[in-house]
Design a protein around this motif. Structure first.
Motif, PDB file in Angstrom:
ATOM      1  N   VAL A  47       9.189  -3.484  -7.678  1.00 58.14           N
ATOM      2  CA  VAL A  47       8.676  -3.123  -6.348  1.00 58.14           C
ATOM      3  C   VAL A  47       7.236  -2.633  -6.527  1.00 58.14           C
ATOM      4  N   THR A  48       6.456  -2.719  -5.457  1.00 58.15           N
ATOM      5  CA  THR A  48       5.029  -2.396  -5.553  1.00 58.15           C
ATOM      6  C   THR A  48       4.619  -1.411  -4.474  1.00 58.15           C
ATOM      7  N   MET A  49       3.755  -0.467  -4.832  1.00 60.30           N
ATOM      8  CA  MET A  49       3.167   0.432  -3.844  1.00 60.30           C
ATOM      9  C   MET A  49       1.890  -0.249  -3.350  1.00 60.30           C
ATOM     10  N   ARG A  50       1.977  -0.887  -2.183  1.00 64.91           N
ATOM     11  CA  ARG A  50       0.872  -1.713  -1.692  1.00 64.91           C
ATOM     12  C   ARG A  50      -0.396  -0.885  -1.537  1.00 64.91           C
ATOM     13  N   GLU A  51      -1.488  -1.453  -2.035  1.00 65.95           N
ATOM     14  CA  GLU A  51      -2.743  -0.720  -2.127  1.00 65.95           C
ATOM     15  C   GLU A  51      -3.343  -0.416  -0.752  1.00 65.95           C
ATOM     16  N   GLU A  52      -3.235  -1.408   0.163  1.00 68.17           N
ATOM     17  CA  GLU A  52      -3.986  -1.272   1.422  1.00 68.17           C
ATOM     18  C   GLU A  52      -3.465  -0.161   2.334  1.00 68.17           C
ATOM     19  N   ASP A  53      -2.141   0.142   2.270  1.00 66.05           N
ATOM     20  CA  ASP A  53      -1.640   1.192   3.165  1.00 66.05           C
ATOM     21  C   ASP A  53      -0.642   2.148   2.498  1.00 66.05           C
ATOM     22  N   ASN A  54      -0.650   2.187   1.165  1.00 62.24           N
ATOM     23  CA  ASN A  54       0.189   3.135   0.414  1.00 62.24           C
ATOM     24  C   ASN A  54       1.668   3.038   0.777  1.00 62.24           C
ATOM     25  N   THR A  69       2.960   5.314   7.961  1.00 59.69           N
ATOM     26  CA  THR A  69       1.923   4.835   7.046  1.00 59.69           C
ATOM     27  C   THR A  69       1.132   3.649   7.630  1.00 59.69           C
ATOM     28  N   ALA A  70       1.744   2.956   8.636  1.00 59.71           N
ATOM     29  CA  ALA A  70       1.059   1.764   9.164  1.00 59.71           C
ATOM     30  C   ALA A  70      -0.119   2.143  10.067  1.00 59.71           C
ATOM     31  N   SER A 101      11.772   8.369   5.397  1.00 63.12           N
ATOM     32  CA  SER A 101      11.447   7.983   6.777  1.00 63.12           C
ATOM     33  C   SER A 101      11.119   6.495   6.885  1.00 63.12           C
ATOM     34  N   GLU A 102      11.716   5.843   7.902  1.00 66.26           N
ATOM     35  CA  GLU A 102      11.470   4.413   8.108  1.00 66.26           C
ATOM     36  C   GLU A 102      10.525   4.149   9.266  1.00 66.26           C
ATOM     37  N   THR A 103      10.135   5.206   9.982  1.00 66.51           N
ATOM     38  CA  THR A 103       9.278   5.003  11.147  1.00 66.51           C
ATOM     39  C   THR A 103       7.953   4.374  10.697  1.00 66.51           C
ATOM     40  N   SER A 104       7.677   3.187  11.223  1.00 60.71           N
ATOM     41  CA  SER A 104       6.558   2.382  10.710  1.00 60.71           C
ATOM     42  C   SER A 104       5.216   3.091  10.796  1.00 60.71           C
ATOM     43  N   SER A 105       4.996   3.806  11.915  1.00 60.22           N
ATOM     44  CA  SER A 105       3.665   4.365  12.137  1.00 60.22           C
ATOM     45  C   SER A 105       3.282   5.424  11.094  1.00 60.22           C
ATOM     46  N   TRP A 124       1.802  -8.193  13.611  1.00 55.46           N
ATOM     47  CA  TRP A 124       2.269  -6.999  14.346  1.00 55.46           C
ATOM     48  C   TRP A 124       1.203  -5.898  14.291  1.00 55.46           C
ATOM     49  N   LYS A 125       0.601  -5.727  13.103  1.00 60.76           N
ATOM     50  CA  LYS A 125      -0.433  -4.694  12.962  1.00 60.76           C
ATOM     51  C   LYS A 125      -1.631  -4.992  13.860  1.00 60.76           C
ATOM     52  N   LYS A 126      -1.951  -6.297  13.967  1.00 60.40           N
ATOM     53  CA  LYS A 126      -3.071  -6.666  14.847  1.00 60.40           C
ATOM     54  C   LYS A 126      -2.714  -6.354  16.296  1.00 60.40           C
ATOM     55  N   ARG A 127      -1.479  -6.704  16.686  1.00 63.16           N
ATOM     56  CA  ARG A 127      -1.048  -6.434  18.070  1.00 63.16           C
ATOM     57  C   ARG A 127      -1.110  -4.935  18.377  1.00 63.16           C
TER      58      ARG A 127
END
Lengths: 419, 302
Positions: free
Chosen positions: A368-375, A144-145, A138-142, A412-415
């Motif tokens: 590639v990295t699994m970013r810690e802050e939002d998996n 995990t964001a 799934s590519e839908t941002s929300s 974008w996340k702040k917005r």
């Protein structure tokens, strides 16, 4: 009445043997584990209907990663077994099968290879049951964001829509600088199409505020005839067209639109054009269509990617975007299992996945990295190029540096109020 | 939701009017092509062929292979129609003919099973990947431009093919010897059979003809469709909407309904883009409620 005794086995010897066996079993579960059960990984994906090819290519990616580990002895002596189930692309079926994989098949790991609709259904099940899960497709941002959707034991190992929208916006802004200001869109009429198109236009306007959206057309998913959408766009007469149609729908759209000479009249950005089966299915591929990379053997242009591409094609199929993403998802699961020594404890697996950097043929710098802050996954190759009518079909690829993507993603996340 | 200015602007500009009107005719004729087989079979045999989409798919895939082998689009279309006809006759003889007298549900189940079998067979033979035939070389030319409007030559060919199919089907059923026998047999099979006519052969031939039309539609449209297992499902719904609005069994009715739907889609995509499908189904409901026999269907007395 007669009593018979087992010849050669006294009561004392029997008791002794039983006690030793019991002690060994209690004291050394590792012995049983090493010789015994396989580690089952549950995979809900789409294996029938119009997009069956995507589920099939995802399965090939998964097997490439798992077979390599099994061939080298497995994890702590245990083999990995993929339990793949066909969701038919239906979210309710995806939810039901995921529950079944967990409760009946004994899978303590879910590697979700469903499209966005189904992925959200799987997400709810693994959140509810507290099962370790990696979403690969799934590519839908929300997914995990958005903090409202987040859980410590759920990860995304595929591309994220917003990561694609930023290079897309930057690339299209260069076209706008060259005078292409009136834009129209023609994308599929469901969550993925609406979200992806909105994100692309949002970033295009961030980078080129002079751009104007002059019209939109929203064909249905799997619509066989696009004539009305094509002539609608012709009447709008934009200077550029954006579309996120994909797979067979994109192929049909291109064949039909080329009859109207659509691509001679304005610039076209087709973000999903860069997938190998699409590029090879369109027999008269027009030159100069702008596309994202999806999966391409030259993006990144490295020996590791070339080798991965060769290995994948041994399956008889062409690698797709789903293929590399499923492979990457499986790699994270396997690396986490290796780190825990095959321990299936959810929290230990999550701890081993979070923040992990792995070597990858699809990473910009080979990782590639699994970013810690939002998996979620970062560091994979991203950018846009142009089509040419012959192999390798996509050329002039312009990569976007990840520091630029991360900077705009944070804004974008702040917005959105996500941070 | 309603964009009346766009619609009015289109009516005011010749180029838009020509493009959209021709688009309506093109969409309509493509709809008629796929619906004609359903209409023909129902009109005579009173059997609803729910497996119609499967024959459309068979026609398209066979045409793809034939085009790959010969490079000729016309040979590919003929091959698609022929194979669909042969499979159709086999299906009729082995399965459908045994449930002619059963209720609708039984026919539906037999057809649905056939559709699933065909989808899997296509997956085994041609694979699950989508295939594209590409536009034949003779049609890879710039579109005609007329008073600012745009019309592709390939679609002119398809419209002519659809009109030819409509005319030939009508002649065959209404005026030919074959048509008269089949219609008579459908009314009273026993009476026709005592005249020494082998009714099952005629029924099978007509069913095969309906399937050939479906196969031909799939083959004709193959250059502008992506071929995937299960592709027949999307056209099945369209076929039934056309058949219901036109009048079950009426070929002129199907032609008229297809044109009405095509024009609704092309002008609707400008005036009410979010309600195009809604408008088509609204039309279908209105027809079912106020004129159940369809636009040109004959009233059935019960």
């Amino acid at each position: 009445m007669t009593t018979t005794y087992l010849a050669g086995l006294s009561r004392r010897a029997f008791l002794g043997a039983t006690a030793s066996a019991g002690a060994a079993a209690l004291a050394c579960p590792g012995i049983l584990r090493a010789q015994g059960a396989t580690i089952k990984v549950g995979v809900p994906t789409i294996l029938s209907g119009r997009v069956a090819i995507l589920g099939e290519t995802a399965s090939i990616g998964l097997k490439m990663a798992v077979d390599a580990v099994n061939a080298s002895g497995g994890i702590d002596g245990r083999q990995i077994e993929l339990v793949i189930r066909d969701t038919k692309g239906k979210p309710d079926e995806a939810a039901r099968l995921t529950r079944e994989l967990i409760s009946s098949d004994g899978c303590q790991i879910i590697l979700d290879c469903e499209a966005s609709g189904g992925a959200f259904a799987v997400h709810e099940v693994v959140r509810d049951t507290g099962t370790y899960c990696v979403h690969a497709i799934s590519e839908t941002s929300s997914l995990t964001a958005d903090p409202a959707n987040r859980a410590a034991w759920i990860f995304r190992a595929g591309r994220q829509g917003i990561h694609d929208a930023i290079p897309g916006g930057l690339y299209a802004a260069e076209l706008a600088e060259a005078g292409v200001k009136r834009w129209a869109t023609c994308s599929p009429d469901y969550a993925y199409g609406r979200d992806t198109t909105a994100e692309f236009m949002e970033f295009l306007k961030v980078f080129a505020p002079q751009v104007e959206l002059v019209g939109e057309s929203w064909p249905k998913a799997f619509q066989p005839d696009y004539t009305e959408n094509i002539t609608n766009v012709l009447n709008i007469a934009p200077e550029a067209l954006y579309t996120c149609l994909w797979g067979g729908d994109l192929v049909a759209f291109f064949d039909q639109a080329s009859l109207y000479g659509l691509f001679d009249q304005f610039q076209t950005v087709a973000v999903n054009m860069g997938d190998a089966p699409v590029l090879e299915a369109i027999r008269n591929l027009p030159a100069g269509i702008h596309s994202g990379n999806r999966y391409h053997k030259d993006v990144p242009d490295s020996a590791a990617n070339e080798q991965w591409n060769t290995d994948y094609r041994k399956s008889g199929k062409l690698p797709t975007n789903w293929g590399w993403q499923a492979y990457t998802g499986a790699r994270f699961v396997l690396e986490a299992l290796a780190a825990t020594g095959g321990d299936l404890n959810r929290d230990k697996l999550s701890e081993a996945t979070r923040g992990r950097k792995i070597e990858s043929p699809h990473g910009v710098d080979g990782t590639v990295t699994m970013r810690e802050e939002d998996n979620t996954l970062v560091g994979y190759a991203l950018g846009y190029g142009k089509t040419i009518p012959q192999d390798p079909y996509l050329t002039d690829f312009q990569p976007t540096p990840w520091d630029v993507i991360l900077e705009h993603e944070a804004e974008w996340k702040k917005r959105k109020g996500f941070i | 939701m309603l964009d009346l200015p766009a619609l009015l602007n289109c009516f005011a500009a010749t180029s838009c009017l020509i493009t959209q009107a021709s688009t309506g005719v093109i969409i309509g004729m493509l709809l008629f092509l796929v619906a004609s087989g359903v209409t023909l079979i129902f009109g005579v045999l009173h059997v609803v062929n729910f497996a119609h989409g499967a024959f459309y798919m068979i026609g398209a895939y066979v045409a793809w292979s034939a085009y790959d082998a010969t490079g000729s689009y016309y040979v590919a279309v003929a091959a698609g129609a022929l194979v669909a006809a042969v499979v159709g006759i086999l299906f009729e003889r082995l399965a459908i003919s045994r449930v002619y007298k059963e209720n609708l549900l039984m026919q539906l189940l037999v057809c649905y099973a056939f559709v699933l079998i065909c989808d899997d067979a296509v997956k085994i033979i041609w694979g699950a990947e989508y295939l594209a035939m590409g536009i034949p070389a003779e049609f890879r030319v710039p579109p005609f431009r007329f008073a600012g409007g745009v019309i592709p030559p390939f679609y002119i060919f398809l419209v002519c093919a659809a009109l030819a199919v409509a005319f030939a089907s009508l002649m065959l059923i209404r005026y030919s010897h074959f048509g008269k026998i089949v219609r008579a047999a459908a009314q009273n099979a026993t009476m026709v059979s005592v005249l020494g006519i082998r009714v099952p052969i005629y029924f099978a031939a007509l069913f095969g003809l309906g399937c050939a039309l479906a196969g031909m539609a799939g083959a004709l449209a193959a250059p502008v469709r992506s071929l995937t297992p299960g592709m027949g499902l999307s056209i099945l719904i369209d076929s039934f909407i056309v058949t219901v609005i036109g009048g079950m069994g009426s070929i002129p009715g199907a032609l008229l309904a297809a044109l009405v739907l095509g024009l609704t889609r092309s002008f609707g995509s400008l005036g009410f883009p979010l309600f195009v499908d809604g408008a088509t189904f609204t039309m279908m409901v209105a027809i079912l409620v106020f004129r159940p026999q369809g636009l040109l269907g004959e009233r059935v007395t019960r």
